[in-house]
Design a protein around this motif. Structure first.
Motif, PDB file in Angstrom:
ATOM      1  N   GLU A   1       0.829  -1.205   0.000  1.00  0.00           N
ATOM      2  CA  GLU A   1       0.000   0.000   0.000  1.00  0.00           C
ATOM      3  C   GLU A   1       0.862   1.253   0.000  1.00  0.00           C
ATOM      4  OE1 GLU A   1      -3.685   0.380   2.263  1.00  0.00           O
ATOM      5  OE2 GLU A   1      -3.404  -1.717   2.886  1.00  0.00           O
TER       6      GLU A   1
ATOM      7  N   GLU B   1      -4.925 -12.666   1.927  1.00  0.00           N
ATOM      8  CA  GLU B   1      -5.840 -12.052   2.890  1.00  0.00           C
ATOM      9  C   GLU B   1      -5.624 -10.539   2.988  1.00  0.00           C
ATOM     10  OE1 GLU B   1      -2.502 -14.171   5.262  1.00  0.00           O
ATOM     11  OE2 GLU B   1      -3.708 -14.514   3.445  1.00  0.00           O
ATOM     12  N   GLU B   2      -4.379 -10.086   2.780  1.00  0.00           N
ATOM     13  CA  GLU B   2      -4.098  -8.650   2.792  1.00  0.00           C
ATOM     14  C   GLU B   2      -4.774  -7.958   1.613  1.00  0.00           C
ATOM     15  OE1 GLU B   2       0.363  -8.502   4.809  1.00  0.00           O
ATOM     16  OE2 GLU B   2       0.176  -8.716   2.640  1.00  0.00           O
TER      17      GLU B   2
ATOM     18  N   MET C   1      -7.370  -9.066  -0.149  1.00  0.00           N
ATOM     19  CA  MET C   1      -8.828  -9.104   0.014  1.00  0.00           C
ATOM     20  C   MET C   1      -9.282  -8.022   0.988  1.00  0.00           C
ATOM     21  SD  MET C   1      -9.641 -11.329  -2.125  1.00  0.00           S
ATOM     22  CE  MET C   1     -11.369 -11.080  -1.773  1.00  0.00           C
ATOM     23  N   SER C   2      -8.550  -7.836   2.066  1.00  0.00           N
ATOM     24  CA  SER C   2      -8.885  -6.809   3.050  1.00  0.00           C
ATOM     25  C   SER C   2      -8.815  -5.421   2.427  1.00  0.00           C
ATOM     26  CB  SER C   2      -7.923  -6.901   4.237  1.00  0.00           C
ATOM     27  OG  SER C   2      -8.062  -5.795   5.095  1.00  0.00           O
ATOM     28  N   TYR C   3      -7.805  -5.188   1.604  1.00  0.00           N
ATOM     29  CA  TYR C   3      -7.649  -3.890   0.944  1.00  0.00           C
ATOM     30  C   TYR C   3      -8.896  -3.546   0.130  1.00  0.00           C
ATOM     31  CZ  TYR C   3      -5.975  -0.249  -2.166  1.00  0.00           C
ATOM     32  OH  TYR C   3      -5.860   0.929  -2.863  1.00  0.00           O
TER      33      TYR C   3
ATOM     34  N   LYS D   1     -12.012  -5.160   0.257  1.00  0.00           N
ATOM     35  CA  LYS D   1     -13.255  -5.194   1.035  1.00  0.00           C
ATOM     36  C   LYS D   1     -13.456  -3.914   1.846  1.00  0.00           C
ATOM     37  CE  LYS D   1     -13.902 -10.193   1.315  1.00  0.00           C
ATOM     38  NZ  LYS D   1     -15.008 -10.136   0.327  1.00  0.00           N
ATOM     39  N   ASP D   2     -12.348  -3.334   2.311  1.00  0.00           N
ATOM     40  CA  ASP D   2     -12.423  -2.063   3.049  1.00  0.00           C
ATOM     41  C   ASP D   2     -12.505  -0.858   2.121  1.00  0.00           C
ATOM     42  OD1 ASP D   2     -12.227  -3.555   5.331  1.00  0.00           O
ATOM     43  OD2 ASP D   2     -10.101  -3.117   5.690  1.00  0.00           O
ATOM     44  N   LYS D   3     -12.474  -1.120   0.818  1.00  0.00           N
ATOM     45  CA  LYS D   3     -12.570  -0.079  -0.210  1.00  0.00           C
ATOM     46  C   LYS D   3     -11.504   1.009  -0.047  1.00  0.00           C
ATOM     47  CE  LYS D   3     -17.454  -0.774  -1.266  1.00  0.00           C
ATOM     48  NZ  LYS D   3     -18.759  -0.127  -1.549  1.00  0.00           N
ATOM     49  N   ARG D   4     -10.319   0.590   0.339  1.00  0.00           N
ATOM     50  CA  ARG D   4      -9.248   1.571   0.511  1.00  0.00           C
ATOM     51  C   ARG D   4      -8.778   2.127  -0.829  1.00  0.00           C
ATOM     52  NH1 ARG D   4      -7.708  -2.234   4.555  1.00  0.00           N
ATOM     53  NH2 ARG D   4      -5.716  -2.841   3.645  1.00  0.00           N
TER      54      ARG D   4
ATOM     55  N   ASP E   1     -17.310  -9.085  -7.056  1.00  0.00           N
ATOM     56  CA  ASP E   1     -17.960  -8.434  -5.924  1.00  0.00           C
ATOM     57  C   ASP E   1     -18.554  -7.097  -6.388  1.00  0.00           C
ATOM     58  OD1 ASP E   1     -18.758  -7.172  -3.596  1.00  0.00           O
ATOM     59  OD2 ASP E   1     -16.979  -7.739  -2.443  1.00  0.00           O
TER      60      ASP E   1
END
Length: 221
Positions: free
Chosen positions: A90, A127-128, A130-132, A134-137, A179
């Motif tokens: 990131e 997982e990192e 996907m988290s990025y 899903k959190d719409k960063r 998604d």
């Protein structure tokens, strides 16, 4: 030989799948041979080498940066490439966005996902990544367009492991791209597969293969 290999590969690679000729460590004269038979996508992994080659070659070449990009080299690269395939953090993504904003350009990137057995390879863990999303960063980006994902398989002769790695990269891409709540546009590229494993990558859903030694021979250091 370069021209022959490009033509042969084009006949083998299914329609709709991009061929990125990995020209790193090879001279501009060899890139020109590939260009002269219609190749336009080329991949480089060192910023300085790329910057030296650009003025020696035709302007309509589409350069992809495919190597580990150091943060202190980002500014030099912005505006020079069609795609940065190797965004592995990131922090790097934020810097690309910032420098693109200053330069008044939009930079296309792929997110590099790490599924291989080797710790030496770079990238987001699944997982990192996907988290990025899903959190719409990604909504914080103003001058960067995420076009998809890139990844490498484990460096092994076990082709079942290689296939499993590619399948996992494709699965991650599919989970993100399907998604609808994310509202992504133009997220449609999966860059995976190199000289020794591109056929398996294509079978597992690659949209772009990065091939060097099959075209140019072994590296010239």
């Amino acid at each position: 030989m370069v021209a022959e290999e490009i033509i042969k590969l084009r006949e083998e690679i299914p329609e709709g799948i991009s061929l990125v000729a990995v020209s790193k460590f090879h001279p501009a004269s060899m890139i020109r041979e590939a260009y002269d038979v219609g190749q336009r996508l080329f991949g480089e992994s060192r910023v300085q080498e790329l910057l030296e080659k650009i003025p020696l070659l035709p302007e309509d070449i589409e350069w992809h940066f495919i190597g580990h990009l150091q943060t202190n080299k980002v500014r030099q690269l912005i505006g020079k490439v069609a795609l940065i395939e190797s965004v592995d953090s990131e922090k790097l993504l934020a810097l690309i966005d910032s420098e693109s904003r200053k330069a008044g350009v939009v930079t296309n990137v792929l997110m590099q996902v790490h599924v291989a057995a080797e710790e030496t390879k770079f990238g987001f863990l699944p997982e990192e990544l996907m988290s990025y999303f899903k959190d719409k960063r990604f909504e914080n980006l103003t001058n960067t367009h995420i076009c998809g994902v890139m990844g490498m398989a484990s460096n092994t002769s076990d082709m079942s492991r290689v296939r499993a790695d590619f399948a996992e990269i494709r699965r991650i891409f599919r989970e993100i791209s399907e998604d609808n709540s994310l509202g992504l546009r133009g997220f449609d590229r999966v860059s995976m597969g190199m000289s020794h494993d591109w056929r398996i990558a294509v079978e597992e859903g690659s949209t772009s293969v990065r091939i060097g030694s099959l075209i140019f021979g072994e590296r010239e250091y």
